[in-house]
Design an enzyme around this catalytic site. Structure first.
Site, mmCIF file in Angstrom:
data_model
loop_
_atom_site.group_PDB
_atom_site.id
_atom_site.type_symbol
_atom_site.label_atom_id
_atom_site.label_comp_id
_atom_site.label_asym_id
_atom_site.label_seq_id
_atom_site.Cartn_x
_atom_site.Cartn_y
_atom_site.Cartn_z
ATOM 1 N N HIS A 370 0.834 -1.208 0.000
ATOM 2 C CA HIS A 370 0.000 0.000 0.000
ATOM 3 C C HIS A 370 0.866 1.254 0.000
ATOM 4 C CE1 HIS A 370 0.044 1.590 4.271
ATOM 5 N NE2 HIS A 370 0.441 0.366 4.549
ATOM 6 N N GLU A 417 -5.086 1.615 2.920
ATOM 7 C CA GLU A 417 -4.861 0.447 3.783
ATOM 8 C C GLU A 417 -4.939 0.838 5.243
ATOM 9 O OE1 GLU A 417 -2.180 -2.305 6.183
ATOM 10 O OE2 GLU A 417 -2.196 -0.134 5.937
ATOM 11 N N GLU A 418 -4.421 2.015 5.566
ATOM 12 C CA GLU A 418 -4.351 2.424 6.969
ATOM 13 C C GLU A 418 -5.722 2.550 7.611
ATOM 14 O OE1 GLU A 418 -1.818 2.294 8.592
ATOM 15 O OE2 GLU A 418 -0.056 2.822 7.422
ATOM 16 N N ASP A 446 4.657 -4.726 3.230
ATOM 17 C CA ASP A 446 4.089 -3.490 3.754
ATOM 18 C C ASP A 446 5.236 -2.600 4.220
ATOM 19 O OD1 ASP A 446 2.772 -1.520 5.330
ATOM 20 O OD2 ASP A 446 1.108 -2.863 5.709
ATOM 21 N N HIS A 529 3.670 5.231 12.925
ATOM 22 C CA HIS A 529 2.446 6.018 12.750
ATOM 23 C C HIS A 529 2.543 7.428 13.348
ATOM 24 C CE1 HIS A 529 -0.780 2.729 11.730
ATOM 25 N NE2 HIS A 529 0.273 2.698 10.908
#
Length: 728
Positions: A370, A417-418, A446, A529
Site C-alpha cells: 500500500h 490500507e491504513e 508493507d 504512525h
C-alpha cells in the site's frame, strides 16, 4: 501498515518440510536443453533459471534508485483521500509506465474519516485543584527538513473514532487486554463510568477501545509509553533525530475500525452510486467503536499517570526507570475528552502494472504494497512501495532481454490500507470470482524495512520457496553469508503464519483463500504512525545504505519468479499437513477434561497428507518421464490440471459462513484472534469456541466447540479432495 502482526503456528526456517520442495530443477532444464539441441538441431531458449540469476545480479547497484523513489514518495504527508496521496498515485503510475509496463489506475469512492476538533482536559481535585488542557501537538524537531510541510500533518486522531464527549475519573488499564481487565476486577477496581487510560502495545488499538467499552468505560485515551517507544524512559535517553526513539511529543495515530474495507459497503464494492449503510447501521454491525477515544503522547500520558491514585499497579504494568509509580485509580484525576470527526466519501486510487504471461496469461501472481500513510510514511508503507518499484524495474529490464513469464505478474499498489485495508478489499470484492479462479498467490510487503533482520510469514505450502529465495540473496548486513544464513541463526528463525488482520494479504487469504506471503526487514519500530516516520529517520536508523531495501526486493522478486515461471507450481502441501497436525495438538490439553473429540480433525489431516504425497509423486513421475524421447508427447493439459489442483486447494480451506460472528473471515485455518486483531490464530473458530466455553462452561457451549472441530475437519477434507482431483 494498518496493524502489526504477531504470528503463532510457525515453521522453522532450517531444514525442509516432509517430502521436500516440489520445484523444477536447473539440472532437468539443462538436460532438456541439451537433448533438444542434439536431436532437433535447434537453439533451446535461455533457461528460466538464467533469468532468475540475472534478476538477482541486478541488485546492489540500485540502492540509489530505491533511495530516490522513497525520498520522492515521502516529501509530504499523504493520507488516503487527500490531494497529496493522489499525487503519489500519479508518481507510482508514471514510474511503472517508464519501465514499459502496462499500467493503470482503478479508483473507488469510499467512506473515510478526518478530525474536525478534539480537546482533552485533565482536572485534579483539591488539594491540587488544577486543570491542564493538552495541546495534542507533535513538535517539529531541530533543523527538520520537512518543517515547511509539517502543517499538512493531520491533527492526531483515531480513524473511525466515535464522535462525542467522555467525562469521568481516569483508570489505568495497562495495555487494555482482556486479562488486564480481569486483573482490575480481581483488585476490586470498577471501570464503569470512567475514562480508561491505556498504553499502546501488545494488541490492536481498535480492540483496546472495544474492550474498554465492554468493561463499562465511557471513553479511552491511549498513550505511547516511553518504556515501550522512548528507549525505556531512562534518564538521559535520546530521541529522534539524535536516536531512533519516539520524542516525548510523538503520537501514534491509526484506525480503530475492526473490519476490512469501506464500513458503509460491507461485502460489496464502493462506487459513486452504490448502496451504502447509514451510520446507525454501521454501528449495529459492531466493527466501529461506540465510545470516543484519542491517542496522546508519552508526555501527556505521563501527566495523566501522575494524577491517578489508588492501588499500585503490578510490576509488569509499571513504566520505565525514570517514570512515576503507576497506580490504577479510579481518579482522583478527572478527564474530559471531546472528539468530533468528519466522515466523508473520498476518492482513493489503486495503481496496477501487468506483465502478461506468455503461456498461461489467465493465471496471476500478485505482488502488493500500500501507498497511503498517516504522515510521511518512510517505513510504513513507502519502504515497501520503493521495493515494489525496484522489483518492477528489474523485471522490466528482463523483458527487454527477451524474457516473458509463463504466468501473468501483476503489481498492485493499494490505497487507504491504513483505514482498514480499504483499497485492497474493495478491489477483491469487485473481482472476487475472477480472483478465486485465477490467482496463484499473493505476495505482500508493507513495511519493507525498519531495522536489521529478515522476517517472513506465509501459508505453509510456500515455506520451501521462501527459503530457497533467501538462500540466493546476500545478507545486506554481512556480505559473508546469505539472508537465509542470518535468518536461521537469528533469535526468531521461524516462518510465521498469516492469521492476523495486519495488512493487505487479509482479503486475499482470509476472505478468498489465496496462498499468501508477507515479508519485511526489521519489525516493530518506535516512531510507528507518528510524524517522525520520515526519510531522515530511515536514512539515519532504518537503512542508511538502502541495502536492506535491495535485499527485500531481491527475495520478493525471486519468489514471484518461482511462482510465475516454474512449469509446476512450487507448492508443498506436506508442509501444510505437518503444520495442521502440530496446531491440532495444541487443543488436546484444552479439551482433555471435556467430552470433546479431535479425531475428526486428525483424520482429515491424515487425508490431506496422503493427497499431498500422491500429487507430489505424480509430479515427480512426469518430470522423470521427460528425459526419454517421448517427452514431447507430454500432455500440457495434464500439467495445467495438476497446477489448478495445487492452486485451488487453499480455497477449500474457506467456508461460506466464515468465522462465527465474523463472517467476512472465511478461512477456517488462519484468522485473527477475536480479542486482538494483531494476533494470529490457527483454527480461530475452534479457539474462539473454547474461550467462550471456558467462561460459560455449559453443555451447549462445549457442543459448539465440537461443532467447530467438525467444520474445520470438513474443509481440510475438502482440500484433500481438491488435491486428489477425483470425484467421490
Amino acid at each position: 501498515m494498518l496493524k502489526k502482526t504477531t504470528t503463532t503456528g510457525t515453521a522453522a526456517v532450517a531444514g525442509t518440510g516432509r517430502g521436500g520442495a516440489v520445484i523444477s530443477s536447473t539440472t532437468t532444464l539443462l538436460l532438456i536443453a541439451t537433448f533438444l539441441s542434439i536431436l532437433l538441431l535447434t537453439t533451446y531458449p535461455t533457461p528460466k533459471s538464467t533469468y532468475h540469476s540475472l534478476y538477482t545480479s541486478l541488485s546492489f547497484s540500485d540502492n540509489t534508485t530505491i533511495s530516490q523513489n522513497l525520498f520522492t514518495l515521502t516529501r509530504r504527508p499523504h493520507v488516503a483521500g487527500t490531494p497529496a496521496n493522489a499525487d503519489t498515485a500519479t508518481y507510482v503510475l508514471s514510474t511503472l509506465s517508464s519501465y514499459s509496463l502496462n499500467s493503470h489506475i482503478t479508483s473507488y469512492q469510499v467512506s473515510l474519516t478526518y478530525p474536525l476538533s478534539r480537546t482533552l482536559t485533565l482536572r485534579r481535585p483539591p488539594p491540587y485543584d488544577t486543570s491542564t488542557t493538552f495541546n495534542l501537538h507533535q513538535e517539529i524537531y531541530a533543523d527538520d527538513p520537512y518543517a515547511d510541510v509539517a502543517g499538512e500533518v493531520l491533527p492526531s486522531f483515531h480513524a473511525y473514532a466515535k464522535s462525542g464527549t467522555a467525562v469521568g475519573q481516569v483508570v489505568y488499564v495497562n495495555y487494555g487486554r482482556v486479562e488486564d481487565y480481569d486483573t482490575l476486577k480481581a483488585m476490586g477496581v470498577n471501570v464503569s463510568g470512567t475514562v480508561a487510560l491505556a498504553r499502546y502495545g501488545k494488541i490492536y488499538r481498535g480492540d483496546i477501545i472495544r474492550q474498554a467499552y465492554e468493561a463499562g468505560a465511557v471513553g479511552v485515551v491511549v498513550f505511547s509509553d516511553a518504556k515501550d517507544f522512548g528507549g525505556g524512559g531512562n534518564e538521559g535517553a535520546r530521541y529522534f533525530p539524535d536516536d531512533k526513539w519516539m520524542p516525548p511529543s510523538g503520537v501514534q495515530v491509526g484506525s480503530v475500525y475492526g473490519g476490512a474495507g469501506d464500513p458503509t459497503t460491507p461485502g460489496w464494492t464502493s462506487t459513486s452510486d452504490c448502496e451504502r449503510l447509514s451510520v446507525d447501521e454501521v454501528e449495529m454491525l459492531g466493527d466501529v467503536p461506540l465510545i470516543p477515544s484519542l491517542p496522546v503522547s508519552a508526555a501527556d500520558g505521563d501527566a495523566i499517570i501522575r494524577s491517578i491514585g489508588g492501588q499500585v499497579a503490578k510490576d509488569d504494568w509499571q513504566g520505565g526507570m525514570n517514570a512515576p509509580v503507576y497506580r490504577v485509580g479510579p481518579g482522583p484525576g478527572f478527564l474530559n475528552l471531546s472528539y468530533t470527526g468528519n466522515q466523508v466519501v473520498s476518492t482513493i486510487h489503486n495503481v496496477f502494472a501487468v506483465i502478461e504471461g506468455a503461456e498461461e496469461p489467465d493465471r496471476f501472481v500478485l505482488l502488493g504494497n500500500h501507498r497511503d500513510a498517516w504522515t510521511f510514511g518512510a517505513v510504513d508503507p513507502n519502504s515497501g512501495t520503493a521495493a515494489l518499484l525496484e522489483v518492477a524495474r528489474r523485471l522490466g529490464k528482463l523483458m527487454k532481454r527477451g524474457w516473458r513469464p509463463r504466468r501473468t505478474i501483476i503489481f498492485c499498489n493499494w490505497d487507504a490500507e491504513e483505514y482498514g485495508l480499504v483499497g485492497s478489499t474493495e478491489w477483491v470484492e469487485e473481482n472476487r470470482e475472477m480472483l478465486a479462479s485465477r490467482v496463484v498467490a499473493y505476495l505482500n510487503v508493507d513495511c519493507a524495512v525498519s531495522a536489521a533482520g529478515f522476517h517472513a510469514s506465509a501459508t505453509p505450502q510456500l515455506d520451501e520457496l521462501l527459503k530457497q529465495a533467501a538462500q540466493q540473496v546476500q545478507d545486506p548486513d554481512n556480505s559473508s553469508q546469505t539472508v537465509y544464513d542470518s535468518w536461521i541463526s537469528s533469535d526468531d528463525p521461524k516462518i510465521g503464519r498469516l492469521g492476523g488482520g495486519g495488512s493487505d494479504y487479509a482479503p486475499f487469504l482470509q476472505h478468498v483463500g489465496v496462498p499468501s506471503v508477507d515479508m519485511s526487514y526489521g519489525g516493530e519500530y518506535p516512531v510507528y504512525h507518528s510524524m517522525y516516520d520520515d526519510f531522515i529517520w530511515m536514512k539515519k536508523f532504518g537503512d542508511p545504505m538502502f541495502h536492506r531495501h535491495v535485499a527485500v526486493a531481491s527475495i520478493w522478486g525471486l519468489v514471484a519468479l518461482g511462482l510465475a515461471d516454474e512449469e509446476f507450481l512450487p507448492f508443498n502441501y506436506l508442509s501444510y499437513a505437518q503444520e495442521l497436525q502440530e496446531s491440532a495438538k495444541e487443543f488436546e490439553d484444552k479439551v482433555s477434561s471435556k467430552v470433546i473429540s479431535l479425531v475428526p480433525l486428525y483424520k482429515s489431516i491424515d487425508k490431506l497428507e496422503k493427497a499431498a504425497i500422491k500429487i507430489n509423486n505424480h509430479i515427480k513421475e512426469i518430470k522423470e518421464r521427460r528425459v526419454w524421447p517421448s517427452f514431447w508427447k507430454r500432455n500440457h493439459l495434464e500439467v495445467r490440471e495438476l497446477n489448478d489442483r495445487l492452486m485451488m486447494a487453499e480455497r477449500a480451506f474457506t467456508d461460506r459462513d466464515g468465522l462465527l460472528g465474523r463472517s467476512w473471515y472465511k478461512h477456517l485455518i488462519y484468522g485473527p484472534s477475536k480479542n486482538n486483531d494483531y494476533g494470529s490464530k490457527s483454527f480461530p473458530g475452534i479457539d474462539d469456541a473454547i474461550e467462550k466455553a471456558k467462561i460459560l462452561n455449559s453443555v451447549e457451549s462445549w457442543h459448539s466447540v465440537q461443532h467447530e472441530i467438525w467444520r474445520v475437519a470438513r474443509v481440510v477434507t475438502d482440500a484433500s479432495l481438491v488435491l486428489g482431483g477425483v470425484l467421490t
